[in-house]
Design an enzyme around this catalytic site. Sequence first.
Site, PDB file in Angstrom:
ATOM      1  N   ARG A 140      -0.733  16.939 -12.155  1.00 31.87           N
ATOM      2  CA  ARG A 140      -0.504  17.246 -10.725  1.00 31.87           C
ATOM      3  C   ARG A 140      -0.083  18.429 -10.690  1.00 31.87           C
ATOM      4  NH1 ARG A 140      -2.127  14.605  -6.250  1.00 31.87           N
ATOM      5  NH2 ARG A 140      -0.606  13.854  -4.978  1.00 31.87           N
ATOM      6  N   THR A 441     -11.471  14.022  -3.712  1.00 34.71           N
ATOM      7  CA  THR A 441     -11.117  13.412  -5.189  1.00 34.71           C
ATOM      8  C   THR A 441     -12.436  13.020  -6.080  1.00 34.71           C
ATOM      9  OG1 THR A 441      -9.144  12.722  -4.461  1.00 34.71           O
ATOM     10  CG2 THR A 441      -9.537  11.997  -6.265  1.00 34.71           C
ATOM     11  N   THR A 459      -8.659  16.012  -8.398  1.00 34.27           N
ATOM     12  CA  THR A 459      -8.825  16.344  -7.127  1.00 34.27           C
ATOM     13  C   THR A 459      -8.397  17.577  -6.516  1.00 34.27           C
ATOM     14  OG1 THR A 459      -7.680  15.212  -4.835  1.00 34.27           O
ATOM     15  CG2 THR A 459      -6.362  15.347  -6.784  1.00 34.27           C
ATOM     16  N   GLU A 461      -7.442  17.382  -3.397  1.00 38.03           N
ATOM     17  CA  GLU A 461      -6.896  16.578  -2.133  1.00 38.03           C
ATOM     18  C   GLU A 461      -7.943  16.379  -1.125  1.00 38.03           C
ATOM     19  OE1 GLU A 461      -3.971  14.680   0.624  1.00 38.03           O
ATOM     20  OE2 GLU A 461      -4.744  14.470  -1.523  1.00 38.03           O
ATOM     21  N   ASP A 481       0.348  15.629   0.477  1.00 35.25           N
ATOM     22  CA  ASP A 481       0.498  14.362  -0.093  1.00 35.25           C
ATOM     23  C   ASP A 481       2.243  14.119   0.045  1.00 35.25           C
ATOM     24  OD1 ASP A 481      -1.616  12.876  -0.556  1.00 35.25           O
ATOM     25  OD2 ASP A 481      -1.723  13.364  -2.561  1.00 35.25           O
ATOM     26  N   SER A 506       0.870  10.336  -5.633  1.00 28.53           N
ATOM     27  CA  SER A 506      -0.611  10.082  -5.796  1.00 28.53           C
ATOM     28  C   SER A 506      -0.819   8.750  -5.554  1.00 28.53           C
ATOM     29  CB  SER A 506      -1.159  10.837  -6.696  1.00 28.53           C
ATOM     30  OG  SER A 506      -2.512  10.473  -6.905  1.00 28.53           O
ATOM     31  N   GLY A 533     -11.059   8.413  -3.558  1.00 24.66           N
ATOM     32  CA  GLY A 533     -10.876   7.506  -2.432  1.00 24.66           C
ATOM     33  C   GLY A 533      -9.438   7.674  -1.617  1.00 24.66           C
ATOM     34  N   GLY A 534      -8.818   8.328  -1.996  1.00 23.75           N
ATOM     35  CA  GLY A 534      -7.550   8.774  -1.382  1.00 23.75           C
ATOM     36  C   GLY A 534      -6.378   7.450  -1.569  1.00 23.75           C
TER      37      GLY A 534
END
Length: 639
Positions: A140, A441, A459, A461, A481, A506, A533-534
């Site tokens: 991340r 993503t 991703t 974002e 995020d 996340s 898909g967030g």
Amino acid sequence: MRATRRLMAPLLGLTLILAGCSAEPETPAAPPGPCEIVTNGTPEAAAAGAQDESDPETATGYRTDMTAVHTQRYAVATANPLATQAACEVLRDGGSAADALVTAQAVLGLVEPQSSGLGGGGFLLYYDAAADSVQAFDGREVAPGAATENYLRWVSDTDRTEPKPDARSSGRSIGVPGIVRMLSDVHTEHGTTPWRDLFGPAVTLADDGFDVSPRLSAAIAEAAPKLRLDEDAAAYFLEADGSPKTTESTLTNPAYAKTLGTIASDPDAFYTGDIARDIVAAAADTSGGRTPSLMTVEDLAAYTVKNREPLCAPYRGKEICGMPPPSSGGIAVAATLGILERFPMNQHKPTEVDLNGGRPAVMGVHLISEAERLAYADRDRYVADTDFVPLPGGSPETLLASDYLAGRAALISPDRTMGTAKPGEFGPPAAPVAPTPEHGTSHISVIDQQGNAASLTTTIESAFGSFHMVDGFLLNNQLTDFSAEPAGPDGVPVANRVEPGKRPRSTMAPTLVFDHAGPGTPRELYAVAGSPGGSTIIQFVVKTLVGMLDWGLDPQQAVSMVDFGADNSPETNVGGEHPVIDTADNGDNDPLVQGLRRLGHKVDLADQSSGLSAIVRSTPGWTGGADPRREGLVMGDVR
């Protein structure tokens, strides 16, 4: 015509040609060999205006009647056929799942730049079959060392104006990228093919060119006003007159090829050399009045991948392993399933089951959505980067304890939706705040010939990240995020607030499923799954797992099934892109929609753009499914 011309339109208006086969319609097609790109499903375009602005990326339709792909020894699924093919060839030639990930990501960053790339991050679950071990790699992005809790709120303590043109498009959204170092680390541990050999397919495509896919074309058209803010992004994605490039365009990216060549020689060069200096300069760009990032070359040089303890929980005789914080996906998926295990979900199967997964039952959707509301409530309040904010009780076990989840399940009524759930009572650390949606993503699922497996969600974002382009790739906007507000309405510090060196929460949920092993018995891999898909990733993964484990769907049916579910809000999602859903008159004639409304659900019929993939053990070999809502495919040594 170059080999890449085989993909004139990989999703909508699709005509894929079997490599080496005649295009004559009267000539029977030969059975596909390993790693060949073949047609699967019939594309249907998205209806105009069928998507909410907050939905992940751009919905581009649905491929009806996709069929599961059966392979013998290895399989891979990505969100783009060219990336799947390149990774498949690595596996065919004896490479490991770790090797295939590197090649897949390198190609995805070129052909699907709106979703992932070198300027982003990701979460990876890796299964080493010989060692019978599961590892969780946290790649991340992190906040720069100079970031404060007000980093996204205002320019400085003496200039309390919002970042320009907004937080996302400013430099303030850019986190220190993690994907390159994460791939390097996993390759060091599990790679068998030489690192530098894994970048050849992407370099060739970048130099020779590839055709813009309909999905990329639609994304460019939607993002064109923001892409114009960055000189390099505008030059690459837009025509000279500023209009978006379309499926009639062929893109070459020599800058990306050069960057890959540098990384292939030394992955650390991304974090310490000219590329690192270019990233810092691009993030600090103030052209057009943009607020700069405070990232430094020292921030890049200091970036490390975190090796986390995988989060594994039982469900229906299987072991479901997911990603721990700072991803909330593993906890939320496990909590949802732990709640659902108290209900006879096999009594609420879809009806009229066909290749597209059938028609979901009202009670099945209701129970899953209610369980998700409860899981999201806890996720929103308590889950953040545990290096900064501990979970209740200091571990995921508190939120996933059997007695606790039984109590949460008791809050679900079969007769009425709860609308909005309250989190469990564990005291601070945070007041609930509205979650920030993720958008750009992608996901990769891999199983190699040795039985090793990888589930990587990757991703930048939002679609096209921060719109800052450098050295042929886009920089993320991952820091959005974080909660921009450092405290809730009650003044309590928000767990997911910005702090220097912190990783934003996340929703990514890469997942591995195992048959439950007894004491002293090696576990047996059952499935690999995941999705972009967030904030809705949790919903996509849950419906797929329930579809396979409770409802007996094959992986393609489970992936293709209607996307449905809920976060902790009154709205319940029912993907209107699916052919079984009647969206006319706001769903007034659709039995699922009407059944949910009778239970009090506020149904949102916006098109969904999940990018699910699932690969499941079968006899013999593996069976896989790819999401009909994107352009991906499953490939392997097809049987």
